[in-house]
Design a protein around this motif. Structure first.
Motif, PDB file in Angstrom:
ATOM      1  N   TRP A  48       4.847 -19.740  -4.784  1.00  0.00           N
ATOM      2  CA  TRP A  48       3.304 -19.673  -4.391  1.00  0.00           C
ATOM      3  C   TRP A  48       3.071 -18.349  -4.107  1.00  0.00           C
ATOM      4  O   TRP A  48       3.934 -17.411  -3.283  1.00  0.00           O
ATOM      5  N   GLN A  49       1.888 -17.562  -4.403  1.00  0.00           N
ATOM      6  CA  GLN A  49       1.748 -16.369  -3.770  1.00  0.00           C
ATOM      7  C   GLN A  49       0.162 -16.266  -3.703  1.00  0.00           C
ATOM      8  O   GLN A  49      -0.651 -16.592  -4.417  1.00  0.00           O
ATOM      9  N   PRO A  50      -0.124 -15.713  -2.567  1.00  0.00           N
ATOM     10  CA  PRO A  50      -1.636 -15.399  -2.032  1.00  0.00           C
ATOM     11  C   PRO A  50      -2.215 -14.284  -3.064  1.00  0.00           C
ATOM     12  O   PRO A  50      -1.596 -13.602  -3.773  1.00  0.00           O
ATOM     13  N   GLU A  51      -3.444 -14.442  -3.294  1.00  0.00           N
ATOM     14  CA  GLU A  51      -4.400 -13.486  -4.066  1.00  0.00           C
ATOM     15  C   GLU A  51      -3.892 -12.047  -3.535  1.00  0.00           C
ATOM     16  O   GLU A  51      -3.975 -11.827  -2.265  1.00  0.00           O
ATOM     17  N   GLY A  52      -3.495 -11.209  -4.507  1.00  0.00           N
ATOM     18  CA  GLY A  52      -3.296  -9.878  -4.026  1.00  0.00           C
ATOM     19  C   GLY A  52      -1.960  -9.618  -3.626  1.00  0.00           C
ATOM     20  O   GLY A  52      -1.830  -8.507  -3.255  1.00  0.00           O
ATOM     21  N   ALA A  53      -1.080 -10.644  -4.132  1.00  0.00           N
ATOM     22  CA  ALA A  53       0.258 -10.473  -3.869  1.00  0.00           C
ATOM     23  C   ALA A  53       0.899 -10.806  -5.224  1.00  0.00           C
ATOM     24  O   ALA A  53       0.457 -11.448  -6.060  1.00  0.00           O
ATOM     25  N   GLU A  59      11.029 -10.899  -4.329  1.00  0.00           N
ATOM     26  CA  GLU A  59      10.381 -10.858  -2.853  1.00  0.00           C
ATOM     27  C   GLU A  59       8.981 -10.618  -3.258  1.00  0.00           C
ATOM     28  O   GLU A  59       8.539 -10.094  -3.996  1.00  0.00           O
ATOM     29  N   LEU A  60       8.146 -11.460  -2.233  1.00  0.00           N
ATOM     30  CA  LEU A  60       6.852 -11.386  -2.024  1.00  0.00           C
ATOM     31  C   LEU A  60       6.079 -10.060  -1.810  1.00  0.00           C
ATOM     32  O   LEU A  60       6.610  -9.652  -0.573  1.00  0.00           O
ATOM     33  N   ILE A  61       5.509  -9.293  -2.438  1.00  0.00           N
ATOM     34  CA  ILE A  61       4.953  -7.944  -2.185  1.00  0.00           C
ATOM     35  C   ILE A  61       3.398  -8.076  -1.950  1.00  0.00           C
ATOM     36  O   ILE A  61       3.022  -8.493  -3.124  1.00  0.00           O
ATOM     37  N   LEU A  62       2.972  -7.616  -0.954  1.00  0.00           N
ATOM     38  CA  LEU A  62       1.470  -7.847  -0.575  1.00  0.00           C
ATOM     39  C   LEU A  62       0.955  -6.545  -1.299  1.00  0.00           C
ATOM     40  O   LEU A  62       1.378  -5.187  -0.923  1.00  0.00           O
ATOM     41  N   GLN A  63       0.014  -6.461  -2.244  1.00  0.00           N
ATOM     42  CA  GLN A  63      -0.662  -5.357  -2.797  1.00  0.00           C
ATOM     43  C   GLN A  63      -1.933  -4.806  -1.687  1.00  0.00           C
ATOM     44  O   GLN A  63      -2.322  -5.313  -1.019  1.00  0.00           O
ATOM     45  N   PRO A  64      -1.684  -3.444  -1.627  1.00  0.00           N
ATOM     46  CA  PRO A  64      -2.671  -2.815  -0.657  1.00  0.00           C
ATOM     47  C   PRO A  64      -4.070  -2.919  -0.988  1.00  0.00           C
ATOM     48  O   PRO A  64      -4.422  -2.856  -2.184  1.00  0.00           O
ATOM     49  N   ARG A  65      -4.904  -3.085   0.094  1.00  0.00           N
ATOM     50  CA  ARG A  65      -6.260  -3.460  -0.358  1.00  0.00           C
ATOM     51  C   ARG A  65      -6.840  -2.267  -0.834  1.00  0.00           C
ATOM     52  O   ARG A  65      -6.840  -1.021  -0.396  1.00  0.00           O
ATOM     53  N   GLN A  66      -7.646  -2.198  -1.970  1.00  0.00           N
ATOM     54  CA  GLN A  66      -8.291  -1.123  -2.503  1.00  0.00           C
ATOM     55  C   GLN A  66      -9.569  -0.828  -1.899  1.00  0.00           C
ATOM     56  O   GLN A  66     -10.262  -1.662  -1.573  1.00  0.00           O
ATOM     57  N   ARG A  67      -9.891   0.591  -1.329  1.00  0.00           N
ATOM     58  CA  ARG A  67     -10.977   0.797  -0.680  1.00  0.00           C
ATOM     59  C   ARG A  67     -11.970   1.422  -1.546  1.00  0.00           C
ATOM     60  O   ARG A  67     -13.159   1.656  -1.382  1.00  0.00           O
ATOM     61  N   TRP A  68     -11.564   1.723  -2.841  1.00  0.00           N
ATOM     62  CA  TRP A  68     -12.395   2.103  -3.982  1.00  0.00           C
ATOM     63  C   TRP A  68     -12.769   1.103  -5.040  1.00  0.00           C
ATOM     64  O   TRP A  68     -11.863   0.213  -5.313  1.00  0.00           O
TER      65      TRP A  68
END
Length: 116
Positions: A48-53, A59-68
Motif C-alpha cells: 500500500w502506498q499513499p498518494e504522493g509516495a 522502502e516507501l519514499i514520500l515525494q516532496p510537495r510541489q509548491r509550483w
C-alpha cells in the motif's frame, strides 16, 4: 514472534498466530531464513502506498510537495538562468559552467534567485 517479510511467501509458513513455521516455531534470528521455500501459490502481498509516495528498493519514499504548478514549472524554462544561461533581470550571461551552480544570484545587478 520474530517473523521476517519472507515468511508470508514460504511453503513452511503456518498461518498461525502462535507458530511461525514447522522448522522455526518461534521465528528466525536475523533477517534471513536458510530454510525458505517459495510458495508459488501464495498471494503476493500488495504494498500500500499513499498518494504522493512510491516504493524504491522496498522502502516507501514520500515525494516532496510541489509548491509550483505544472504551468509555473514550464515557465521556469523560459526565464530561469539554469536553463537560459542569462540573468532574467539584466541579461548578464553566466559562465559556461553554469550547470554545476547551486546559487543563481547575479553579481552584476543583484538579482537573487528565490525559486529554490
Amino acid at each position: 514472534m520474530p517473523k521476517i517479510p519472507q515468511c508470508d511467501r514460504c511453503l513452511l509458513y503456518s498461518h498461525n498466530p502462535y507458530l511461525v513455521c514447522a522448522v522455526h516455531p518461534d521465528g528466525v534470528d536475523g533477517d534471513k531464513c536458510l530454510d525458505f521455500r517459495e510458495d508459488l501459490n501464495a498471494e503476493p502481498v500488495e504494498l500500500w502506498q499513499p498518494e504522493g509516495a512510491s516504493y524504491y528498493n522496498g522502502e516507501l519514499i514520500l515525494q516532496p510537495r510541489q509548491r509550483w504548478t505544472a504551468e509555473q514549472q514550464l515557465e521556469l524554462l523560459d526565464w530561469h538562468p539554469m536553463f537560459t544561461g542569462k540573468c532574467p533581470q539584466c541579461g548578464a550571461e553566466y559562465e559556461r559552467d553554469y550547470t554545476a551552480r547551486v546559487h543563481w544570484d547575479c553579481p552584476d545587478c543583484g538579482w537573487m534567485d528565490d525559486s529554490v
